[in-house]
Structure formats: structure tokens, C-alpha cells
Design a protein around this motif. Structure first.
Motif, mmCIF file in Angstrom:
data_model
loop_
_atom_site.group_PDB
_atom_site.id
_atom_site.type_symbol
_atom_site.label_atom_id
_atom_site.label_comp_id
_atom_site.label_asym_id
_atom_site.label_seq_id
_atom_site.Cartn_x
_atom_site.Cartn_y
_atom_site.Cartn_z
ATOM 1 N N SER A 1 0.813 -1.213 0.000
ATOM 2 C CA SER A 1 0.000 0.000 0.000
ATOM 3 C C SER A 1 0.846 1.263 0.000
ATOM 4 O O SER A 1 0.420 2.310 -0.506
ATOM 5 C CB SER A 1 -0.932 0.012 1.218
ATOM 6 N N ASN A 2 2.060 1.189 0.564
ATOM 7 C CA ASN A 2 2.929 2.358 0.641
ATOM 8 C C ASN A 2 3.390 2.825 -0.723
ATOM 9 O O ASN A 2 3.812 3.974 -0.895
ATOM 10 C CB ASN A 2 4.132 2.051 1.537
ATOM 11 N N HIS B 1 1.561 3.521 -3.000
ATOM 12 C CA HIS B 1 0.606 4.567 -3.406
ATOM 13 C C HIS B 1 1.306 5.922 -3.480
ATOM 14 O O HIS B 1 0.937 6.781 -4.291
ATOM 15 C CB HIS B 1 -0.545 4.619 -2.386
ATOM 16 N N PHE B 2 2.332 6.096 -2.644
ATOM 17 C CA PHE B 2 3.016 7.384 -2.545
ATOM 18 C C PHE B 2 4.331 7.432 -3.319
ATOM 19 O O PHE B 2 5.104 8.377 -3.171
ATOM 20 C CB PHE B 2 3.274 7.707 -1.072
ATOM 21 N N ASP C 1 -6.158 5.434 0.607
ATOM 22 C CA ASP C 1 -4.787 5.130 1.031
ATOM 23 C C ASP C 1 -4.721 4.897 2.534
ATOM 24 O O ASP C 1 -5.622 5.279 3.289
ATOM 25 C CB ASP C 1 -3.836 6.258 0.616
ATOM 26 N N HIS C 2 -3.633 4.255 2.971
ATOM 27 C CA HIS C 2 -3.535 3.817 4.361
ATOM 28 C C HIS C 2 -3.111 4.919 5.329
ATOM 29 O O HIS C 2 -3.009 4.670 6.535
ATOM 30 C CB HIS C 2 -2.554 2.642 4.468
ATOM 31 N N HIS D 1 -9.068 1.801 4.608
ATOM 32 C CA HIS D 1 -8.091 1.080 3.803
ATOM 33 C C HIS D 1 -7.868 -0.331 4.337
ATOM 34 O O HIS D 1 -7.914 -1.312 3.574
ATOM 35 C CB HIS D 1 -6.764 1.841 3.798
#
Length: 222
Positions: A58-59, A61-62, A124-125, A132
Motif C-alpha cells: 500500500s505504501n 501509493h506514494f 490510502d492507508h 483502507h
């Protein structure tokens, strides 16, 4: 309709089933490939910024090339939804044998897992933490339970093992993260997720191969 016409009609129906069954099998194996290689592709696309894996899928995403993350999750989500939709459409078949053969490919609940992946993508987390993780849990825990609870093929034992292992590795990460090493956990969520994806992919491939054997045994390829 005379006997010859009935034979010709049956042969055409058989060829139709074989073609669609083969198509479904290839789709399931493609889903497996996407699941297995997504973390590696994201790592490669992120090399411009860092030379180590991030702490979770998920990280990414950035990441600076965030379109890779969005594209891969969209692809995986769409494949799951399409797989589930195939199963639903098979239920509308009028020919019993065709319906039975086609319905073995695809599971209706995969639509839920596809929607869950879209939820992971859209929320996003960091900004939407609980939303999320709810979607992520639906996907991983749901896939694990599906492998354990599904009783429609001869690979029940394999499904049990893979499903339990998926839950064990996720639980192992949580144990280390919150009770042992906390902020210094070497077994990051990324590794637990990646192992989970590989186990889910193995099940997809095993189911696909098992169904191939079933269709051969039913003489659909004769």
C-alpha cells in the motif's frame, strides 16, 4: 431433428465449451501471474527514489511513479471482478452440461475481492487508515477463507493448507509488529502480503490445472 443433426449440434456445443473453458483457465493463470509479480514490479518502478522495498504494498501509493501502483491494482481488481462475472453469467446457460462445465471457472465471490482491491486503491492507508485496512482485510482474509471453505474440487487439502498459511503469515507479521519488535520489525507487512499473494496465486493455478484434468476426463477435448 434427426440423429445426425443432433450429433452436429452436440459437437458444436462441445467445441464452444472447450474454447471457453480454455479461455477461463488462461485467465486464472494470468491473475496468478499478476498477483505474484506486482510487488516486484512496484519495487522496480520505485528504484528511481529508493533501492529498498517499502514496508507495505500500500505504501507504493506514494511512490513518485504512482501510476504503476494504480495500474497494477486496477488490473488485478478488474480481473477478479471479471472472473466472478464469468461465473455469474454461466448460471444463465440453458444447456445443463455447458452450464456445469463453465460454472467451474470463476467464483461469484471474486467480485467482492475485486471491489475490495479498488477500495485499497482509492483509500490510502494514511488518510483513510481504517477504511483502507478494512478493504485490505476483506481481500486477504476473504481469499484465505475462500480457499479453506471451498469444497468443489479435489484440491480441498491444498486449499486448506494455503488458506491457513495465508492467515498465519499475516498473523505472524502482526505479532512481531505490535508485540515483539514493534517499529523495528524485519518481517514487514510487504513480505506478509507478498507471501499471501503467492499462496493465493498457487491456489488459482492448482484449481485451473485441476479443472483441465476434469474436462479431459469428461472427454470434452475428444
Amino acid at each position: 431433428m434427426n440423429l445426425q443433426d443432433m450429433k452436429i449440434t452436440a459437437q458444436k456445443a462441445g467445441k464452444k465449451v472447450v474454447k471457453e473453458v480454455d479461455h477461463f483457465a488462461k485467465l486464472e493463470r494470468f491473475i496468478a501471474a499478476v498477483l505474484i509479480f506486482t510487488p516486484a514490479i512496484l519495487y522496480w518502478a520505485d528504484l528511481g527514489c529508493r533501492d529498498t522495498f517499502r514496508d507495505s504494498i500500500s505504501n507504493y501509493h506514494f511512490m513518485w511513479a504512482g501510476h504503476w501502483f494504480g495500474s497494477l491494482l486496477t488490473l488485478a481488481a478488474a480481473l477478479f471482478i471479471y472472473n466472478g462475472a464469468q461465473h455469474m453469467s454461466a448460471q444463465k446457460e440453458k444447456q445443463a452440461l455447458v452450464k456445469k462445465a463453465k460454472s467451474r471457472f470463476g467464483k461469484g465471490y471474486n467480485i467482492i475481492f475485486g471491489v475490495a482491491l479498488f477500495g485499497v486503491l482509492f483509500f490510502d492507508h494514511i488518510t483513510f487508515k481504517w477504511t483502507h485496512y478494512i478493504f485490505a482485510s476483506i481481500f486477504f482474509v476473504g481469499c484465505a477463507l475462500a480457499m479453506i471453505l471451498t469444497r468443489e474440487s479435489r484440491i480441498n487439502t491444498l486449499g486448506d493448507v494455503l488458506g491457513v498459511l495465508t492467515l498465519v503469515f499475516l498473523g505472524f507479521h502482526l505479532l512481531l509488529e505490535y508485540l515483539v519488535w514493534k517499529d523495528h520489525n524485519p518481517f514487514t507487512l510487504l513480505w506478509a502480503e507478498w507471501i499471501g499473494l503467492i499462496l493465493i496465486a498457487i491456489y488459482f493455478i492448482a484449481e485451473s490445472l485441476q479443472r483441465d484434468r476434469q474436462e479431459v476426463a469428461a472427454h470434452l477435448y475428444d
